[in-house]
Motif scaffolding. Structure first.
Motif, PDB file in Angstrom:
ATOM      1  N   GLN A 262       0.949  -1.038  -0.085  1.00  0.00           N
ATOM      2  CA  GLN A 262       0.026  -0.114  -0.040  1.00  0.00           C
ATOM      3  C   GLN A 262       0.878   1.190   0.154  1.00  0.00           C
ATOM      4  OE1 GLN A 262       0.748  -1.810   2.374  1.00  0.00           O
ATOM      5  NE2 GLN A 262       0.546  -0.727   4.662  1.00  0.00           N
ATOM      6  N   ILE A 263       1.951   1.142   0.663  1.00  0.00           N
ATOM      7  CA  ILE A 263       2.896   2.390   0.849  1.00  0.00           C
ATOM      8  C   ILE A 263       3.475   2.609  -0.828  1.00  0.00           C
ATOM      9  CG2 ILE A 263       4.941   3.373   1.914  1.00  0.00           C
ATOM     10  CD1 ILE A 263       2.840   3.026   3.744  1.00  0.00           C
ATOM     11  N   THR A 264       3.832   1.349  -1.262  1.00  0.00           N
ATOM     12  CA  THR A 264       4.359   1.522  -2.271  1.00  0.00           C
ATOM     13  C   THR A 264       3.703   2.108  -3.604  1.00  0.00           C
ATOM     14  OG1 THR A 264       5.744  -0.600  -2.216  1.00  0.00           O
ATOM     15  CG2 THR A 264       5.491  -0.018  -4.473  1.00  0.00           C
ATOM     16  N   ARG A 265       2.260   1.820  -3.346  1.00  0.00           N
ATOM     17  CA  ARG A 265       1.088   2.198  -4.325  1.00  0.00           C
ATOM     18  C   ARG A 265       0.788   3.608  -4.299  1.00  0.00           C
ATOM     19  NH1 ARG A 265      -3.700   2.900  -3.451  1.00  0.00           N
ATOM     20  NH2 ARG A 265      -3.664   1.466  -1.673  1.00  0.00           N
ATOM     21  N   MET A 266       0.901   4.033  -2.905  1.00  0.00           N
ATOM     22  CA  MET A 266       0.707   5.486  -2.709  1.00  0.00           C
ATOM     23  C   MET A 266       1.891   6.281  -3.172  1.00  0.00           C
ATOM     24  SD  MET A 266      -1.420   5.535   0.805  1.00  0.00           S
ATOM     25  CE  MET A 266      -0.570   4.475   1.938  1.00  0.00           C
ATOM     26  N   VAL A 267       3.103   5.828  -2.887  1.00  0.00           N
ATOM     27  CA  VAL A 267       4.193   6.704  -3.439  1.00  0.00           C
ATOM     28  C   VAL A 267       4.496   6.710  -4.768  1.00  0.00           C
ATOM     29  CG1 VAL A 267       6.703   6.832  -3.201  1.00  0.00           C
ATOM     30  CG2 VAL A 267       5.483   6.471  -1.149  1.00  0.00           C
ATOM     31  N   THR A 268       4.568   5.500  -5.388  1.00  0.00           N
ATOM     32  CA  THR A 268       4.839   5.397  -6.619  1.00  0.00           C
ATOM     33  C   THR A 268       3.509   5.114  -7.712  1.00  0.00           C
ATOM     34  OG1 THR A 268       4.853   2.868  -6.795  1.00  0.00           O
ATOM     35  CG2 THR A 268       6.784   4.286  -6.045  1.00  0.00           C
ATOM     36  N   GLY A 269       2.172   5.068  -7.359  1.00  0.00           N
ATOM     37  CA  GLY A 269       1.261   4.781  -8.301  1.00  0.00           C
ATOM     38  C   GLY A 269       1.323   3.451  -8.924  1.00  0.00           C
ATOM     39  N   LYS A 270       2.106   2.585  -8.292  1.00  0.00           N
ATOM     40  CA  LYS A 270       2.175   1.219  -9.117  1.00  0.00           C
ATOM     41  C   LYS A 270       2.024   0.122  -7.977  1.00  0.00           C
ATOM     42  CE  LYS A 270       5.180   2.772 -13.028  1.00  0.00           C
ATOM     43  NZ  LYS A 270       5.666   3.854 -12.229  1.00  0.00           N
ATOM     44  N   SER A 271       1.637  -1.005  -8.311  1.00  0.00           N
ATOM     45  CA  SER A 271       1.659  -2.315  -7.313  1.00  0.00           C
ATOM     46  C   SER A 271       2.972  -2.791  -7.274  1.00  0.00           C
ATOM     47  CB  SER A 271       0.468  -3.090  -7.700  1.00  0.00           C
ATOM     48  OG  SER A 271       0.899  -4.349  -7.178  1.00  0.00           O
ATOM     49  N   PRO A 272       3.581  -3.333  -6.156  1.00  0.00           N
ATOM     50  CA  PRO A 272       5.051  -3.823  -6.145  1.00  0.00           C
ATOM     51  C   PRO A 272       4.824  -5.258  -7.101  1.00  0.00           C
ATOM     52  CG  PRO A 272       3.524  -4.278  -4.005  1.00  0.00           C
ATOM     53  CD  PRO A 272       2.927  -3.615  -4.858  1.00  0.00           C
ATOM     54  N   SER A 273       3.670  -5.777  -7.476  1.00  0.00           N
ATOM     55  CA  SER A 273       3.758  -6.966  -8.252  1.00  0.00           C
ATOM     56  C   SER A 273       3.949  -6.337 -10.016  1.00  0.00           C
ATOM     57  CB  SER A 273       2.554  -7.730  -8.108  1.00  0.00           C
ATOM     58  OG  SER A 273       1.310  -7.048  -8.428  1.00  0.00           O
ATOM     59  N   ASP A 274       3.593  -5.074 -10.005  1.00  0.00           N
ATOM     60  CA  ASP A 274       3.620  -4.491 -11.331  1.00  0.00           C
ATOM     61  C   ASP A 274       5.266  -4.750 -12.013  1.00  0.00           C
ATOM     62  OD1 ASP A 274       3.829  -2.907 -13.836  1.00  0.00           O
ATOM     63  OD2 ASP A 274       2.413  -1.423 -12.841  1.00  0.00           O
ATOM     64  N   PRO A 275       5.218  -5.402 -13.167  1.00  0.00           N
ATOM     65  CA  PRO A 275       6.510  -5.380 -13.868  1.00  0.00           C
ATOM     66  C   PRO A 275       7.417  -4.132 -14.056  1.00  0.00           C
ATOM     67  CG  PRO A 275       5.165  -6.749 -14.696  1.00  0.00           C
ATOM     68  CD  PRO A 275       4.184  -6.002 -13.793  1.00  0.00           C
ATOM     69  N   ALA A 276       6.459  -3.042 -14.279  1.00  0.00           N
ATOM     70  CA  ALA A 276       7.073  -1.680 -14.549  1.00  0.00           C
ATOM     71  C   ALA A 276       7.913  -1.123 -13.099  1.00  0.00           C
ATOM     72  CB  ALA A 276       6.127  -0.858 -14.931  1.00  0.00           C
ATOM     73  N   PHE A 277       6.924  -1.683 -12.170  1.00  0.00           N
ATOM     74  CA  PHE A 277       7.505  -0.764 -10.766  1.00  0.00           C
ATOM     75  C   PHE A 277       8.854  -1.787 -10.581  1.00  0.00           C
ATOM     76  CE2 PHE A 277       8.224  -2.134  -6.320  1.00  0.00           C
ATOM     77  CZ  PHE A 277       8.871  -0.902  -5.753  1.00  0.00           C
ATOM     78  N   GLN A 278       8.781  -3.232 -10.564  1.00  0.00           N
ATOM     79  CA  GLN A 278       9.977  -4.107 -10.412  1.00  0.00           C
ATOM     80  C   GLN A 278      11.085  -3.652 -11.185  1.00  0.00           C
ATOM     81  OE1 GLN A 278       9.024  -8.004 -10.272  1.00  0.00           O
ATOM     82  NE2 GLN A 278       7.189  -8.040  -8.678  1.00  0.00           N
ATOM     83  N   LYS A 279      10.819  -3.442 -12.289  1.00  0.00           N
ATOM     84  CA  LYS A 279      12.120  -2.754 -13.393  1.00  0.00           C
ATOM     85  C   LYS A 279      12.772  -1.397 -12.840  1.00  0.00           C
ATOM     86  CE  LYS A 279      13.195  -1.699 -18.171  1.00  0.00           C
ATOM     87  NZ  LYS A 279      13.975  -0.309 -17.915  1.00  0.00           N
ATOM     88  N   GLU A 280      11.896  -0.665 -12.395  1.00  0.00           N
ATOM     89  CA  GLU A 280      12.207   0.891 -11.648  1.00  0.00           C
ATOM     90  C   GLU A 280      12.895   0.729 -10.461  1.00  0.00           C
ATOM     91  OE1 GLU A 280      10.127   5.021 -10.910  1.00  0.00           O
ATOM     92  OE2 GLU A 280       8.908   3.239 -11.047  1.00  0.00           O
ATOM     93  N   TRP A 281      12.538  -0.244  -9.645  1.00  0.00           N
ATOM     94  CA  TRP A 281      13.133  -0.416  -8.484  1.00  0.00           C
ATOM     95  C   TRP A 281      14.347  -1.220  -8.469  1.00  0.00           C
ATOM     96  CZ3 TRP A 281      13.063   2.216  -4.199  1.00  0.00           C
ATOM     97  CH2 TRP A 281      13.432   1.641  -2.876  1.00  0.00           C
ATOM     98  N   HIS A 282      14.720  -2.134  -9.655  1.00  0.00           N
ATOM     99  CA  HIS A 282      15.593  -2.702  -9.666  1.00  0.00           C
ATOM    100  C   HIS A 282      16.853  -1.947 -10.209  1.00  0.00           C
ATOM    101  CE1 HIS A 282      18.328  -6.146 -11.258  1.00  0.00           C
ATOM    102  NE2 HIS A 282      18.432  -5.188 -12.304  1.00  0.00           N
ATOM    103  N   GLU A 283      16.350  -1.071 -11.190  1.00  0.00           N
ATOM    104  CA  GLU A 283      17.501  -0.133 -11.685  1.00  0.00           C
ATOM    105  C   GLU A 283      17.802   0.992 -10.703  1.00  0.00           C
ATOM    106  OE1 GLU A 283      15.350   1.510 -15.087  1.00  0.00           O
ATOM    107  OE2 GLU A 283      15.765  -0.099 -16.308  1.00  0.00           O
ATOM    108  N   PHE A 284      16.952   1.195  -9.691  1.00  0.00           N
ATOM    109  CA  PHE A 284      17.179   2.171  -8.575  1.00  0.00           C
ATOM    110  C   PHE A 284      18.380   1.527  -7.662  1.00  0.00           C
ATOM    111  CE2 PHE A 284      16.755   3.380  -4.376  1.00  0.00           C
ATOM    112  CZ  PHE A 284      16.836   4.858  -4.242  1.00  0.00           C
TER     113      PHE A 284
END
Length: 228
Positions: free
Chosen positions: A172-194
């Motif tokens: 829920q925190i991830t979604r409120m901060v980034t607008g994406k679910s932690p299961s979203d491949p787009a978020f996982q790619k973004e967090w991996h690169e970070f």
């Protein structure tokens, strides 16, 4: 043939119990898990479970052991902290990728934290020993100059684990901060690169000073003093 059928039946029942237990622990945590629910999900009666396992803790230890095996077999890449290639700056990203593949275990740890507080948890001694081995490997990597020695390896291990699991455990925190679910491949790619960039900044190999190279040029001979 009858013996083979019984063996296959036993293996099938055991696998069903383990799979049901993994789901039960992830949904309710260790304290909230019930043998009745595990049996119902596995499609067997509760009494049959005790032919395979002595107790709920015995099932948990089996599930935990299989989780450790999954980490090793599902991700062929070794932990960069021990990888001879020296790619230690990928430690944060690697740990996140591994955690994302084992969401049931992340959920279980979240439940465990809420239920146990300061109490001991199942299998704590063995888990402590496993964590200590990782800390020792990090310390060794620091001593070998493969990773920065600016950080206490115990706290570094904690930071690596926190960065890997927090966005997954608190979706829920991830979604409120980034607008994406932690299961979203787009978020996982973004967090991996970070995390990859963070590792490159925070965990560069220590600079090992090299002794100055000896000159291979022959020494010039002293000329004799004509006045002597």
């Amino acid at each position: 043939m009858p013996n083979q059928s019984r063996t296959r039946g036993r293996a099938h029942t055991l696998a069903a119990i383990i799979d049901a237990a993994r789901k039960e622990f992830a949904l309710k945590g260790y304290a909230g898990a019930r043998m009745e629910s595990i049996a119902q999900t596995a499609g067997i009666n509760k009494e049959l479970i005790y032919h395979y396992f002595r107790s709920k803790e015995h099932i948990f230890q089996e599930v935990r052991g299989l989780h450790r095996t999954d980490v090793l077999t599902n991700d062929a890449r070794l932990d960069p902290a021990t990888d001879p290639s020296g790619a230690t700056d990928g430690l944060f990203a690697w740990r996140f990728d591994t955690a994302a593949k084992h969401m049931e275990w992340v959920r279980f740890l979240t439940w465990e934290a809420a239920q146990s507080q300061d109490d001991k948890v199942p299998g704590e001694q063995g888990r402590r020993e496993g964590m200590q081995r990782t800390i020792d490997r990090l310390r060794e990597a620091q001593q070998n100059g493969r990773i920065s020695n600016a950080f206490d390896p115990r706290l570094l291990q904690l930071a690596v684990f926190a960065l890997a699991t927090y966005p997954l455990a608190y979706g829920q925190i991830t979604r409120m901060v980034t607008g994406k679910s932690p299961s979203d491949p787009a978020f996982q790619k973004e967090w991996h690169e970070f995390l990859q960039k963070l590792g490159e900044r925070v965990l560069p190999p220590s600079k090992v000073e090299k002794a100055p190279a000896k000159s291979t040029r022959p020494r010039a001979r002293k000329r004799a003093n004509p006045g002597q």
